[in-house]
Design a protein around this motif. Sequence first.
Motif, short mmCIF file in Angstrom:
data_model
loop_
_atom_site.label_atom_id
_atom_site.label_comp_id
_atom_site.label_asym_id
_atom_site.label_seq_id
_atom_site.Cartn_x
_atom_site.Cartn_y
_atom_site.Cartn_z
N ARG A 31 -0.53 -13.87 2.47
CA ARG A 31 0.23 -12.61 2.51
C ARG A 31 0.50 -12.16 1.08
O ARG A 31 0.86 -12.94 0.21
CB ARG A 31 1.55 -12.82 3.26
N CYS A 32 0.28 -10.88 0.83
CA CYS A 32 0.37 -10.35 -0.53
C CYS A 32 1.82 -10.42 -1.04
O CYS A 32 2.73 -9.87 -0.41
CB CYS A 32 -0.12 -8.90 -0.56
N PRO A 33 2.05 -11.11 -2.20
CA PRO A 33 3.41 -11.20 -2.72
C PRO A 33 3.88 -9.90 -3.38
O PRO A 33 5.06 -9.73 -3.63
CB PRO A 33 3.31 -12.33 -3.76
N TYR A 34 2.96 -8.98 -3.66
CA TYR A 34 3.35 -7.73 -4.32
C TYR A 34 3.95 -6.75 -3.31
O TYR A 34 5.02 -6.21 -3.53
CB TYR A 34 2.15 -7.08 -5.03
N CYS A 35 3.27 -6.53 -2.21
CA CYS A 35 3.77 -5.54 -1.24
C CYS A 35 4.44 -6.24 -0.06
O CYS A 35 5.05 -5.58 0.78
CB CYS A 35 2.64 -4.63 -0.76
N GLY A 36 4.30 -7.58 0.04
CA GLY A 36 4.89 -8.28 1.17
C GLY A 36 4.07 -8.15 2.44
O GLY A 36 4.46 -8.61 3.50
N LYS A 59 -6.80 -9.69 -5.11
CA LYS A 59 -6.87 -8.31 -4.62
C LYS A 59 -6.16 -8.23 -3.28
O LYS A 59 -6.35 -9.08 -2.42
CB LYS A 59 -8.35 -7.91 -4.48
N CYS A 60 -5.33 -7.20 -3.13
CA CYS A 60 -4.68 -6.98 -1.84
C CYS A 60 -5.30 -5.78 -1.16
O CYS A 60 -5.41 -4.71 -1.76
CB CYS A 60 -3.18 -6.73 -2.02
N HIS A 61 -5.70 -5.97 0.09
CA HIS A 61 -6.33 -4.87 0.81
C HIS A 61 -5.31 -4.00 1.54
O HIS A 61 -5.66 -3.11 2.29
CB HIS A 61 -7.39 -5.40 1.76
N ASN A 62 -4.03 -4.30 1.29
CA ASN A 62 -3.00 -3.42 1.84
C ASN A 62 -2.50 -2.47 0.75
O ASN A 62 -2.58 -1.26 0.88
CB ASN A 62 -1.86 -4.24 2.41
N CYS A 63 -2.00 -3.03 -0.37
CA CYS A 63 -1.42 -2.18 -1.41
C CYS A 63 -2.39 -1.92 -2.55
O CYS A 63 -2.09 -1.14 -3.45
CB CYS A 63 -0.15 -2.80 -1.97
N ASP A 64 -3.55 -2.59 -2.52
CA ASP A 64 -4.58 -2.36 -3.52
C ASP A 64 -4.27 -2.90 -4.90
O ASP A 64 -4.95 -2.55 -5.85
CB ASP A 64 -4.93 -0.88 -3.63
ZN LIG Z 1 -0.28 -6.01 -1.24
#
Ligand SMILES: [Zn+2]
Length: 345
Positions: A31-36, A59-64
């Motif tokens: 789980r992306c720690p930047y956007c949660g 790379k996060c495919h949610n928040c980019d």
């Molecule tokens: Zn993210």
Amino acid sequence: MSSYIDIKYLNIISPQLQKFKKKGNTLWNFRCPYCGDSQKNKTKARGFVYQKKNDLFFKCHNCDVGTTVGKLIEYLDSKTYKDYIMERYKTGSGGTKGTITPKPEFKFNAPVFRKKDIFKSLKSIAELDSDHPARKIVERRSLPKESLKDIYLCESFFKFTNTLIPNKFPSLDGDHPRLMIPFRNEEGEIFAYQGRAFGIETPKYITIKLKDEDKIFGLDRVTKDKHIYVVEGPLDSLFIDNCIAVGGADFNRPLSIDGSLISNEDLTVVFDNEPRNSEICKLIKKTIKSERKICLWPESMEYKDINDMILGGYTKEEIEEIIKENTYQTASATVRFAKWRKIND
Ligand SMILES: [Zn+2]
């Protein structure tokens, strides 16, 4: 080689990453720690660490957010980050094998937060007041909320385009606002954009190419490590996981993502549900011939595209399930296509 230090420290900080999983030899997912990641869905995990040359990247495919593993470690735990830097320094990574780099000089890319770059003068739909007419029009389409951050309002489409391509529109007569949909490459750079009319202005869509690249929408959001879906419309693609759009383009050319050619087994082409549209039928025939997987919608489906299905009350998960259940290839696709056309004639 610095990647083994990257891997070592990724494992050290992994207890701080939710749903951390090794997915492949040099691929990890969490789980992306930047956007949660998704707050609603606790199982969503769209953060990936992957190898490029000798280094690992996030790379996060949610928040980019895209950055180095070093920066990810720094973000999570500054103490571990110091150890990491020291270890990289000691082994002289970055230089050739065995040599010691004279001073700790590490080239880290700054974290790439969603860069607006050439769109910096435009406001994203998410930045508009909630009662702004453009925002209201877009919200009526029920697009995923995150996607409003990367769709923009351009007040004067001709004038704006002329700042990027001088004299593209020699006359500013009839200039008007349009919804701006950026086509980004894998690095997040805008290489083309589609301006979609809010009203009755024609044509409804104008696509401007800034570079001579295939007009594929969503390259910055897909991963080759999951099954890829290909739809016609950029906005439709936002509803489906790991989906790109190739509206108006040839569906049958080879597709490569992150430098790898995507095989027919790893990709499903999903056309709009328009059995009476002879242009679409021609493209479907070609796609079946190319032996790609194809989704042909069931007769019970009364909507013509994915956005309409969402507006008609289908959930994203239901649509993804229908696509999976109605995917055909080669002989089964030929049989199904004949029936699909006949029934709707
Ligand atoms: Zn993210």
